[in-house]
Design a protein around this motif. Structure first.
Motif, short mmCIF file in Angstrom:
data_model
loop_
_atom_site.label_atom_id
_atom_site.label_comp_id
_atom_site.label_asym_id
_atom_site.label_seq_id
_atom_site.Cartn_x
_atom_site.Cartn_y
_atom_site.Cartn_z
N ARG A 115 -26.73 16.00 -42.14
CA ARG A 115 -27.07 14.84 -41.66
C ARG A 115 -26.24 13.49 -42.29
O ARG A 115 -25.83 12.83 -41.46
N ILE A 116 -26.03 13.92 -43.54
CA ILE A 116 -25.01 12.72 -43.98
C ILE A 116 -23.73 12.52 -43.68
O ILE A 116 -23.19 11.65 -43.46
N GLY A 158 -22.85 13.33 -40.85
CA GLY A 158 -22.62 12.81 -39.44
C GLY A 158 -22.33 11.21 -39.73
O GLY A 158 -21.67 10.79 -39.14
N ASP A 159 -23.40 10.68 -40.51
CA ASP A 159 -23.36 9.34 -40.87
C ASP A 159 -22.08 8.93 -41.36
O ASP A 159 -21.34 7.99 -41.15
N GLN A 160 -21.46 9.77 -42.40
CA GLN A 160 -20.45 9.46 -42.90
C GLN A 160 -19.32 9.48 -42.05
O GLN A 160 -18.15 8.70 -42.14
N THR A 161 -19.00 10.62 -41.24
CA THR A 161 -17.94 10.65 -40.20
C THR A 161 -17.99 9.29 -39.33
O THR A 161 -16.81 8.69 -38.89
N ARG A 162 -19.02 8.88 -38.94
CA ARG A 162 -18.88 7.65 -38.19
C ARG A 162 -18.40 6.50 -38.75
O ARG A 162 -17.66 5.81 -38.03
N ALA A 163 -18.77 6.07 -39.92
CA ALA A 163 -18.48 5.10 -40.82
C ALA A 163 -16.82 5.40 -40.98
O ALA A 163 -15.89 4.48 -41.17
#
Length: 522
Positions: free
Chosen positions: A425-426, A428-433
């Motif tokens: 989950r994290i 995924g957010d980190q990859t987008r950032a």
């Protein structure tokens, strides 16, 4: 105790007990007690399970992910447990097959499974009479005193030939043998679960090494492009220096950045070589026999449903192994308790006996023996200094230890699932950032190059911008690799697939153990 054992005790056992003058009332009591088990009634200890995982997404997302997961598998064509096919990667599929066929740790686990099944077969032999045959001769010279003769009398040596069939059987009055069989059966099932656990760990290790190699290939591709760009930049700077537009400082910086990129590229090559060697060992090969062609990693877009926490107790092989260890320990409590009760060993012999070998098989040479040669058939220890009590206490303590180990294994399994759910989950957010960071750094680098050509900024700004691009791109590649490995870890934590692994015999891993691996499946 089974019906066969009771029949033996009531038929052959009754005939053998008569010469020992055991009363019919005592015999009837023994028949009533025959087959009684002293092991506590086994029930799997309760463990606390939550309704849903803390780190899982909402129910609608889980439902969609579950649908995606099931759709991604060839419904009936995919053997249960081949979870790696969810990645739709033929290279990974081939490596997994090679590992299952040749990995030495897996073969060792299959051999341990065969050993446990042999021990179960050995324990089951106690349920049946043991029959043996013998043939031989004895020669003896009796003493004058044993014959009632004078001390100086002569006695004649004699030879006695024997050919006989012996039978021995332990009447399982209080379930000692049956509890031993139950414990051995649970141990065999535990070994089978441990075999599945080793297999699952191997499959996950192969997938992780595979994605690590591809991640390093992507990094190597990134650095190869960087080296090419910096080589071109050095030529441009050198030309401008030769024309007198810039100072030698810019040339030195350009050479330094090029050498730094080359050095880091060699470092990645070293890591890749080590990862390739590790994968070769997992496949049962020497590093010299294995060569992995460069294949840069592409971003994966796979969502794994966590399912219900209660399902984890059925899918994880290590949890199944811990539960079977409890069952075996529970049965051994019954074995320890049986030491407090009488033990009945029935023995007998039937054959021929004669002084001459030629007369050995005459009808008149027949002989039989009922009862033990030494000691008694029915034994009951009266005083042992606390040995039996210590045995029961030790068996109970071993069971309590296995209960604690089982509950700890369950807790650890929940932690592993939650950890990997949180990681994905994290990540995924980190990859987008990180994608935003790569895009912004690329634009900053393009602008710095334009400004440098126009002479509005120094070459230091260009170097700093290029270095930032490389760092952000490499971080993005590493995140892609981390997401792939975390996906593998989540599948492993969930037990190896949505439907769980199948239960093959050890012979399916090592054909040489086909005969040894025969036995009941879990």
């Amino acid at each position: 105790m089974n019906a066969l054992s009771i029949n033996n005790l009531g038929g052959l056992g009754g005939k053998l007990l008569k010469p020992l003058r055991i009363s019919s009332a005592l015999l009837a009591a023994m028949l009533v007690l025959a087959g009684c088990s002293l092991a506590p009634t086994y029930e799997r200890p309760a463990v606390n399970t939550s309704v849903a995982y803390k780190e899982a997404a909402d129910e609608s997302a889980n439902a969609k992910a579950a649908s995606d997961w099931k759709t991604a598998q060839p419904a009936e064509d995919l053997a249960r447990g081949e979870w790696w096919k969810i990645f739709n990667d033929e290279g990974l599929n081939a490596l997994e097959v090679q590992a299952l066929e040749a990995n030495q740790n897996l073969k060792a686990a299959a051999a341990r499974l065969s050993q446990s099944r042999a021990l179960r077969q050995d324990a089951r032999s106690g349920l049946f009479p043991q029959v043996n045959a013998g043939f031989g001769a004895t020669r003896q010279r009796p003493s004058p005193a044993s014959q009632g003769l004078a001390p100086d009398a002569n006695t004649t040596p004699n030879t006695l030939w024997r050919a006989q069939l012996g039978v021995s059987y332990e009447a399982d009055l209080f379930g000692r043998v049956a509890s031993t069989v139950d414990a051995a059966t649970a141990d065999a099932q535990r070994s089978e679960a441990l075999f599945h656990s080793v297999r699952l760990a191997l499959q996950a290790d192969v997938a992780q090494q595979y994605f690590l190699l591809r991640e390093l290939d992507a990094e190597q591709e990134l650095y190869s492009g960087t080296v090419d760009l910096r080589t071109q930049s050095l030529k441009l700077v050198q030309r401008r220096f030769d024309e007198g537009d810039i100072s030698e400082v810019d040339v030195a910086r350009a050479k330094s950045e090029l050498a730094s990129a080359q050095s880091e590229s060699f470092g990645i090559a070293r890591q890749r070589a080590n990862a390739e060697h590790a994968l070769a060992i997992l496949l049962g090969k020497t590093p010299a026999e294995f060569d992995f062609k460069p294949q840069p990693l592409q971003r994966l877009s796979i969502t794994i449903p966590a399912g219900l926490p209660s399902d984890l107790l059925e899918r994880r092989p290590d949890i199944a192994a811990a539960e079977r260890a409890m069952a075996a320990a529970n049965a051994r409590v019954g074995v320890a308790r049986s030491a407090w009760f009488p033990r009945l060993d029935l023995t007998g012999g039937l054959g021929y006996e004669s002084a001459k070998l030629g007369d050995l098989f005459n009808w008149s040479s027949r002989t039989f023996l009922l009862g033990p040669l030494v000691g008694t058939a029915l034994t009951l220890p009266i005083f042992d200094g606390g040995r039996r009590e210590a045995g029961v206490n030790r068996a109970r303590a071993a069971y309590e230890e296995d209960v604690a180990n089982y509950r700890q294994t369950v807790l650890t399994a929940f932690q592993e699932v939650e950890d990997n759910l949180a990681s994905l989950r994290i990540l995924g957010d980190q990859t987008r950032a990180q994608d935003d960071a790569v895009s912004a750094s690329n634009r900053a680098a393009r602008l710095s190059h334009v400004q440098y050509r126009e002479g509005s900024v120094s070459y230091f700004n260009v170097i700093d911008a290029d270095r930032t691009v490389l760092q952000q791109q490499r971080a993005a590649v590493q995140l892609d690799g981390e997401r792939a490995r975390s996906t593998v870890n989540l599948i492993r934590a969930l037990g190896g697939g949505w439907h769980g692994p199948s239960a093959p015999t050890a012979a399916q891993v090592n054909p040489q153990t086909k005969n040894d691996a025969a036995g009941n499946k879990m």
